[in-house]
Enzyme design. Structure first.
Site, PDB file in Angstrom:
ATOM      1  CB  THR A   1       1.938  -9.090   6.395  1.00 34.41           C
ATOM      2  OG1 THR A   1       1.679 -10.462   6.660  1.00 34.41           O
ATOM      3  CG2 THR A   1       3.381  -8.924   5.993  1.00 34.41           C
ATOM      4  CB  VAL A   2       0.325  -4.490   4.868  1.00 35.65           C
ATOM      5  CG1 VAL A   2       0.547  -3.039   4.444  1.00 35.65           C
ATOM      6  CG2 VAL A   2       0.753  -5.421   3.739  1.00 35.65           C
TER       7      VAL A   2
ATOM      8  CE  LYS B   1      -2.929  -7.594  -3.675  1.00 37.83           C
ATOM      9  NZ  LYS B   1      -1.673  -7.862  -3.016  1.00 37.83           N
TER      10      LYS B   1
ATOM     11  N   GLY C   1       4.201  -2.928  -4.548  1.00 40.70           N
ATOM     12  CA  GLY C   1       4.697  -2.874  -3.157  1.00 40.70           C
ATOM     13  C   GLY C   1       5.277  -1.514  -2.832  1.00 40.70           C
TER      14      GLY C   1
ATOM     15  CB  ILE D   1       7.828   0.316  -7.003  1.00 40.35           C
ATOM     16  CG1 ILE D   1       8.670  -0.934  -6.870  1.00 40.35           C
ATOM     17  CG2 ILE D   1       8.298   1.171  -8.166  1.00 40.35           C
ATOM     18  CD1 ILE D   1       8.548  -1.869  -8.075  1.00 40.35           C
TER      19      ILE D   1
ATOM     20  CG  ASP E   1      -1.352  -9.923  -6.665  1.00 42.20           C
ATOM     21  OD1 ASP E   1      -1.927  -9.349  -5.732  1.00 42.20           O
ATOM     22  OD2 ASP E   1      -0.228  -9.585  -7.075  1.00 42.20           O
TER      23      ASP E   1
ATOM     24  CE  LYS F   1       0.014  -6.492  -6.809  1.00 37.35           C
ATOM     25  NZ  LYS F   1       1.063  -7.445  -6.417  1.00 37.35           N
TER      26      LYS F   1
ATOM     27  N   GLY G   1       5.995  -7.775   0.667  1.00 34.62           N
ATOM     28  CA  GLY G   1       6.655  -7.855   1.981  1.00 34.62           C
ATOM     29  C   GLY G   1       6.197  -6.727   2.894  1.00 34.62           C
TER      30      GLY G   1
HETATM   31  N1  HSE Z   1       1.197 -11.448  -3.111  1.00 34.93           N
HETATM   32  C1  HSE Z   1       1.599 -10.195  -3.662  1.00 34.93           C
HETATM   33  C2  HSE Z   1       2.917 -10.420  -4.419  1.00 34.93           C
HETATM   34  C3  HSE Z   1       1.783  -9.195  -2.555  1.00 34.93           C
HETATM   35  O1  HSE Z   1       3.501 -11.497  -4.272  1.00 34.93           O
HETATM   36  O2  HSE Z   1       3.333  -9.548  -5.151  1.00 34.93           O
HETATM   37  C4  HSE Z   1       1.974  -7.784  -3.022  1.00 34.93           C
HETATM   38  O3  HSE Z   1       0.839  -7.307  -3.694  1.00 34.93           O
END
Ligand code: HSE
Length: 400
Positions: A11-12, A100, A129, A131, A196, A200, A297
């Site tokens: 995706t990225v 991350k 993302g 930001i 996740d 972060k 995204g």
């Molecule tokens: N799965 C992560 C989220 C993707 O939903 O924020 C971005 O790090």
């Protein structure tokens, strides 16, 4: 002309390829050099895709090519990303990553290697993302003691909580939508259970303090236990439920956590909805700064990665200062941290008051149970009292 390589065409990665090609002229003018993707690394083939002409399956081709100045790691996960990134840095290439997991686990080490080679290890896309938050904390908020960072740091869970709140949506189908939109991790447990978000907040806490916040030591609770009934009570309290990552100086000690919290409308992150992320940074001089934008995204995340590529090209042989040492930050035991709790129970009001003393009741019109808010007490004190009370249906922390 600066040659770069993209590791991972998911995706990225495909978003990075698209942005570099789509915004070529603009990026050239900002970087003061044309940037060309010489290689895309992936195990898969992509017949008919524009990346086909530069696709390779062996990372050594990239690592051994002295023409490649910047490696863009967007594979995710620790293995083999860590080995590829470390090798690239040791060979004197800059690395930009959205990973991350990698940054939370090895950030200090990889920054040090990059600095020893007068190169850069940049990771703007690893948190929030699209930001800009890493660069502001590292480069701009340098005159302040950062007292608190509080963030809605996971787009998937914020998307789910918003749909549950506003539309009464069901958890599983909303998660499926987030996956279809490319927000969710390959293993959605990483989103749902807070794994996740904890990485972060550990990255942000490390940048804010200059020491390593070990994400494994951060109290982590996800959103899998949040129900439609909890939202009914939240509405009755005129609050919303958000999964908040926090790293805060509480009475001189740092406390870090990821957990659902009840936010009131005057909290700066109350209106951060859907896949949007929001980060509150509280400095002792500047006061509150709030960063809001697309937290997940393809294109938002890729945009942040490409901004790092531009930065690396602008500073090709100059290492950007990133204050993040491998010395561990001593975190306060979360059980000592104090706050108010919202509690649902099937026990009687008499028993509630016997155990918790004076409380504030919340009526959401749900039969067979009572909702109430405790006074400000420590986590460990709350746990003791909850046991004494008996049946606790759920409890959510109140954010002040
Ligand atoms: N799965 C992560 C989220 C993707 O939903 O924020 C971005 O790090």
């Amino acid at each position: 002309m600066i040659k770069v390589a993209i590791l991972g065409y998911g995706t990225v990665g495909s978003g990075v390829f698209e942005i570099i090609n789509e915004n070529r002229d603009l990026i050239t003018s900002k970087a003061k050099e044309e940037i060309e993707v010489k290689y895309v690394l992936d195990l898969r083939d992509f017949p008919g895709d524009p990346c086909e002409k530069v696709l390779v399956h062996d990372c050594n081709i990239i690592l051994e090519d002295p023409e490649v100045e910047v490696v863009i790691e967007v594979m995710g996960g620790i293995k083999p990303a860590y080995d590829f990134v470390k090798s690239a840095l040791l060979k004197g290439k800059s690395v930009c990553t959205s990973n991350k997991e990698l940054v939370a686990a090895h950030g200090a080490e990889l920054i040090k290697i990059a600095q020893e080679h007068s190169r850069n290890f940049l990771f703007e896309a690893a948190v929030g993302g699209g930001i800009p938050i890493i660069r502001p904390i590292n480069m701009h908020i340098t005159a302040d003691k950062i007292c608190e960072i509080a963030g809605i740091l996971n787009g998937t869970t914020n998307y789910i909580l918003t749909k549950m709140d506003k539309e009464g949506a069901d958890f599983d189908s909303t998660l499926k939508q987030a996956q279809d939109l490319g927000y969710a991790e390959r293993n959605p447990e990483a989103d749902i259970e807070g794994y996740d978000a904890v990485r972060k907040i550990a990255i942000l806490g490390s940048l804010a303090t200059g020491k390593t916040v070990d994400y494994k030591e951060v109290y982590t609770e996800g959103i899998s236990k949040i129900t439609a009934e909890d939202f009914k009570y939240a509405k009755a309290m005129n609050r919303s439920i958000k999964l908040l990552g926090k790293c805060k100086n509480e009475d001189g000690v740092m406390v870090a956590s990821v957990a659902p919290r009840l936010l009131s409308p005057n909290h700066p992150l109350y209106n951060v909805n859907d896949v949007v992320n929001g980060i509150l940074v509280r400095g002792n001089m500047v006061g509150d700064l709030v960063f809001i934008g697309s937290g997940a995204g393809k294109l938002p995340t890729a945009s942040a990665v490409v901004s790092d590529v531009v930065d690396s090209v602008r500073h090709l042989n100059v290492s950007t200062t990133i204050m993040w040492d491998d010395e561990k930050l001593e975190l306060e035991n979360f059980s000592k941290s104090k706050k108010k709790f919202f509690v649902r129970t099937s026990e009687s009001k008499d028993k509630i008051e016997n155990v918790f003393g004076e409380v504030k009741y919340v009526d959401a019109g749900i039969d067979g149970e009572v909702g109430f808010i405790t006074k400000k007490i420590s986590e460990e004190h709350f746990e003791e009292k909850a046991k004494e009370l008996g049946n606790v249906i759920s409890r959510i922390r109140i954010e002040e």
